[in-house]
Structure formats: C-alpha cells, structure tokens
Design an enzyme around this catalytic site. Structure first.
Site, PDB file in Angstrom:
ATOM      1  N   TYR A 204      37.866 -73.159 -32.166  1.00  0.00           N
ATOM      2  CA  TYR A 204      37.934 -71.746 -32.499  1.00  0.00           C
ATOM      3  C   TYR A 204      36.984 -71.022 -31.552  1.00  0.00           C
ATOM      4  O   TYR A 204      35.781 -71.252 -31.576  1.00  0.00           O
ATOM      5  CB  TYR A 204      37.523 -71.505 -33.955  1.00  0.00           C
ATOM      6  N   HIS A 390      50.816 -67.970 -44.061  1.00  0.00           N
ATOM      7  CA  HIS A 390      50.119 -68.857 -43.129  1.00  0.00           C
ATOM      8  C   HIS A 390      49.717 -70.178 -43.777  1.00  0.00           C
ATOM      9  O   HIS A 390      49.076 -70.211 -44.822  1.00  0.00           O
ATOM     10  CB  HIS A 390      48.876 -68.163 -42.575  1.00  0.00           C
ATOM     11  N   MET A 465      45.587 -74.631 -44.844  1.00  0.00           N
ATOM     12  CA  MET A 465      45.316 -73.291 -45.343  1.00  0.00           C
ATOM     13  C   MET A 465      46.489 -72.862 -46.214  1.00  0.00           C
ATOM     14  O   MET A 465      47.580 -73.443 -46.139  1.00  0.00           O
ATOM     15  CB  MET A 465      45.117 -72.301 -44.192  1.00  0.00           C
TER      16      MET A 465
END
Length: 594
Positions: A204, A390, A465
């Site tokens: 990330y 998502h 997620m």
C-alpha cells in the site's frame, strides 16, 4: 466432438449489405479486447436482450457467458457468414470444456454481414431462457467470453480458436452511465511518479497531494483512473482521503508505504474517504445534480492517495506512475456529493475458516449511527445514487441490505456474481432515500474451499474485506458506518479461556487452555481442527455476536453513539467501542472489554 453445424440453420434474414448500420438502436457498447478487434453493442428490455458483435475476421465469431470466466460450463453462441449465407448456433461447454450443440436453441439471428475485414452479427435471446445449459442474464456482473477464427464453421464444427479469445466482465443490465464530459472541461491529475513497487505480495503506497487552488467553489463532475499501461493487474485499487488543512506542507509530494511505523505524521490526519476506485472500473461520472465540491473551507484541499499494488509473482524493478484524473467545473450542481464507507471494519477480528464452500460475513451500519448523524445533519434524509461493492479473492457475492423499522426494503445494491477483477461504482437505477433510524447490512459470501488456513480481514488480496462505498447527496458529516464481531465469542468457540495480560504484542497471546499457551490468537485459530460442520457452526455463532461499531465523522472524530439496543433485522444489539478511529483496526482495546 460437437454435432455438425447446419450452415443453413436459423436463416432469420437475408445477407445485409456492409453499408448497413443500426448504431442508433443500441444504447450500450464495449470493446472486449485491447486491440479493438472485437466490439459488442447491446440493448435490452424487461424480457429480452439484443447484441451486435463486430469482429475483425471473415471466419466464425464466438460469444458467450461463463460462471468463472473460463470455458467450462459456459453458454455459447457461434455464427458468421459463409458463402453469402448467415448462420448462428447455440452451444454450451461442459465441465471438461467440451463444446456441444444445445438441444434448446435460445439465440435468434436477426441480421449478419461481412466485408473484406469484418464480420457483423446481430442476434437476441431471452434474459431467462429456462434452459439449464444457458446462463441467466441479471443485473449482477456477467463474465463475457469471446473468440474468433479466420475460417468459418465446417461440417465437423468450429475449429479451435487459438489465441484469438478473451474475457471481460460487464454489467449488461446495469452498465456504467455516460462518461462524456463537455468539451473543454478543465481537469487536473494526481499521479505517482516512478514509484518503485517492492518485490512483495502486497504494497500500500501513500502520497500527499494538494488540490489546485480555485478562487471560488467548483464541482468535480467526473473522476477516472490513470493506470500506467501494462500495470492493469498490478494496481488493485486507489483510495483518496481528505487530510487536515494544517498539516506540515513539507510532506507534500512525499511518498511512503502506508500503515508503516515510519510514515510521515501528516498521513495520520487523512481519515475521510473522498473517492474509491477498484480494478476493472472505468471511472465515474457524477449525476447532473450533484458533484464533489472543491474550493470551500470544508472541502478536500490536502489529500492522501493510497494505491494498493498486488504483486503475487514478486516481480522486481517495477516503476509505477498511476493515479487519478479529476474533471471539474465552475458550473455548480444543486448538491454537494459525499461518500460513506460501510460494511465490516477491516481487522484481524474478521476471520473466515478454511475449506468452506460458503461463508457469510455481515457489516452493520446501525440504526443508532444513522439516527444520530442524520438527525443532526439532515433529518429529511440523504439520497444514495451509486455503490461500490468491495471484497478480495475469496469474495463470491455481495449485497447491501436496507432495513427501515420492521421492514426489509429492496437491497441497495447487489452482485451475486462478484468478480474480484471487476469492481466499479454501480449507479442505482433509482436513487435511494436513507432516513434517520434506517439500518444497512453489507453481506458478503465467500468461498475458502481451496484454503488450508484461516483467512483474515486485512489489506492483502489474500486477506479479505467486506465493504460498500455509498455515493450520496447532500453531503453530511458521516464518513464511516461499520461494525466488527467482538472477539471474545470467536475465541470461546475454539476453547480459549484466558489471554496473557497485560497485552504486549499484536496479535495478542493466549494463556489458556494449555494447547494454545503462548500462541497468538491467529495461531490458535489456525491450530483448531476445522471441518465443514465446525465452520458452519462458527458462522452461525459469529452472526449472532455483539458488535464493535464505528460511527465516524470526517477527520478523527466520532459520533457519540454509545447505547446498546435490540435490532429487528435478524441480528442482535450493537455495542460501540469508543476511541478507535484508525482506518485499520490494530489495537486490542476491545479485548479488555470482552
């Protein structure tokens, strides 16, 4: 081997001259390949769907729908023009990828023609055919597969297409809205510059930017991704966060790994999601009556762009310059748009057992949170106009359920054919009103059948997620509305009796029983002997547990929801754990209260 194709079958029309065009009758269009050799247009009504495919070949053209994107169990149609005569035939592929002529011919040829370079076919079918060999076409994601060959179908059937094939996920019944912006619309770009992507599975990367200074309020009317060519599978998603206006400007342009102990302090002030893009998406155009406001004191000025790089092959020497483009206008819309992150709070406390054909997680945006925030900010409610669903690799289906009082309304959004490689904002056919006291549940279905160890909530695409990003208007001061099942009940299921105190490490360590002594709670969960029956029992327990609830304002403040109450949405009460507001929950504060 498929039965011989009857070339004369399904003559629905005479050969049409190559000057023929029905472009105006088709509302939607997509290029299925990167080279522009295979285009499809379509239109639909309540019962049928019609297609036109234009392909750079004078041989046969194949088109179909697959449950996975592969050939196995796919629904196929193959056609072309041979000797001046059009043909079209319905096929299906079995689990071994063998192609068979479908006894029930569900596709109807409407017209066909070819010229020196291309073949064009127009055909239609019912959305629901009641044929077990056909795939129903719904509002969920559809994995379109395509192929072509330089030769037409012969007496022995279609020849193997070789490399002339591909797949593309689309929403046929809910395609992206118009993407055009007026000529001359101003834009600005936020993009990284030659970021060295580490040779590791997941990175990330965060970088601080400043929006352009405008002298008065403007509205951003479209945002689209700028993905460096060749990096389409590397850049998994991009999130843009609003930061404090008084941050250290020396950090502008600074890039660093996100969630790292050495990242600049300014990054910690960037809490409110401004926009989200995920792999496969093609950008988003705001509706004519709403836009993202810039230029006022409460609007984004300093922003943090977070890019998730997915590099499972551990490639080395990659430099990336991807980012986002913003089209903006001084022609103001009626409303300022906002975004709310709902679903399961990203944390290791969100866990999925291995070997499960289906496992369900739920993230709640509770009635208490929506009651307090909307009563204070917008008692008449807000209107949701788009949703981004998502999840990661184990995700199979997602829906955002909507409750009002004792009644469950239609889902706000749903995708029963979720594709990890195709995640974009889904524009609602009708805007949905959210009122004070409503309750949302983001429900995710996962498949961990091939996994041998636990799957954890987290950042990697191998982690999971379960989120819904809601675009809405008018903007209010609510950034996150999420929940997480409390950890005590999950540990109790595997027999944990006591953890080591004080907590000095993360993940925290188990004290008893003896079989888990000195193991972290993640190691203990992996050590437990999971089976299908135990996994199903664990799922039932987790869905009934009390919840840690997050109800966040912009920045790092929280709404004051603290009460415990019963919900009539088939789920129990929620408990708000105050004082934890980081984007990724990594503390053990809830353990002491468990």
């Amino acid at each position: 081997m498929p039965e011989p194709l009857l070339i004369a079958c399904l003559f629905a029309t005479l050969l049409v001259p190559n000057t023929f065009s029905r472009e105006t009758s088709y509302k939607h269009r997509a290029a299925l390949d990167a080279d522009g050799k295979y285009d499809v247009k379509w239109r639909f009504d309540g019962a049928t769907i019609s297609f036109e495919v234009a392909v750079a070949t004078r041989g046969y053209v194949g088109f179909g729908f697959s449950p996975s994107g592969a050939m196995a169990r796919s629904d196929l149609v193959i056609g072309g023009v041979s000797g001046g005569r059009p043909y079209l035939q319905d096929y299906f592929a079995d689990a071994s990828r063998m192609v068979h002529r479908d006894p029930q011919q569900s596709y109807r040829l409407e017209y066909a023609w070819e010229n020196d370079t291309h073949t064009v076919l127009g055909f239609s079918r019912d959305l629901l055919t009641c044929d077990p060999n056909d795939k129903d076409i719904t509002e969920s994601t559809v994995r379109v597969i395509w192929a072509y060959h330089s030769e037409d179908v012969g007496p022995l059937g279609p020849m193997y297409h070789g490399v002339n094939r591909g797949r593309k996920s689309v929403r046929l019944l809910n395609p992206a809205k118009g993407t055009a912006v007026p000529d001359g619309t101003r834009f600005f770009d936020l993009r990284n510059s030659q970021v060295p992507v580490p040779s590791k599975d997941t990175t990330y990367w965060c970088q601080l930017f400043r929006f352009p200074e405008v002298q008065k309020k403007h509205h951003v009317i479209r945002i689209e991704p700028l993905i460096q060519k060749g990096h389409e599978n590397l850049v998994h998603h991009i999130l843009l966060y609003q930061c404090d206006r008084d941050l250290d400007e020396d950090d502008l342009g600074t890039g660093h790994e996100c969630y790292h102990q050495n990242m600049p302090d300014s990054f910690q002030t960037c809490e409110t999601v401004v926009f989200a893009w995920a792999i496969g998406g093609e950008g988003f155009t705001y509706p004519p009556h709403a836009g993202l406001s810039i230029g006022t004191s409460i609007d984004p000025f300093f922003v943090l762009m977070e890019i998730h790089y997915d590099n499972p092959a551990l490639h080395q020497g990659i430099l990336d310059s991807s980012g986002l483009r913003f089209f903006y206008s001084s022609d103001l819309r009626r409303y300022d748009a906002g975004i709310i992150e709902t679903g399961v709070w990203v944390s290791l406390y969100h866990m999925l057992p291995p070997g499960m054909q289906e496992y369900i997680s739920e993230g709640h945006c509770t009635q208490e949170c929506l009651q307090e925030s909307l009563d204070h900010e917008m008692p008449s409610g807000i209107r949701v106009f788009a949703v981004l669903l998502h999840a990661h690799l184990a995700g199979r289906a997602i829906r955002t359920r909507h409750f009002r009082g004792q009644k469950e309304l239609r889902p706000l959004a749903h995708d029963s054919e979720f594709d990890f490689n195709f995640q974009e904002f889904l524009a609602l056919s009708e805007e949905r009103l959210l009122l004070p006291g409503d309750h949302l549940i983001t429900e995710c279905k996962y498949n961990t059948k091939s996994r041998k160890q636990m799957t954890w909530g987290g950042l990697s695409t191998r982690d999971e997620m379960c989120l819904s990003y809601l675009l809405y208007y008018p903007r209010i001061n609510l950034a996150r509305c999420e929940s997480l099942p409390e950890i005590k009940g999950q540990l109790k299921f595997i027999g944990v009796k006591e953890i080591q105190m004080p907590v000095r490490s993360w993940p925290f360590v188990i004290k008893s029983p003896k079989r888990y002594n000195n193991l972290s709670f993640t190691e203990a969960m992996d050590k437990f002997r999971w089976s299908k029956k135990r996994g199903e029992a664990f799922n039932e327990v987790v869905l009934q547990l009390k919840m840690n609830v997050r109800c966040s304002k912009r920045g790092q403040e929280e709404w004051s929801v603290m009460n415990q109450s019963n919900h009539d949405c088939e789920r129990p009460a929620s408990i708000f754990i105050k004082g934890v507001s980081s984007r990724i929950m990594m503390s053990t504060s809830t353990i002491h209260q468990a």
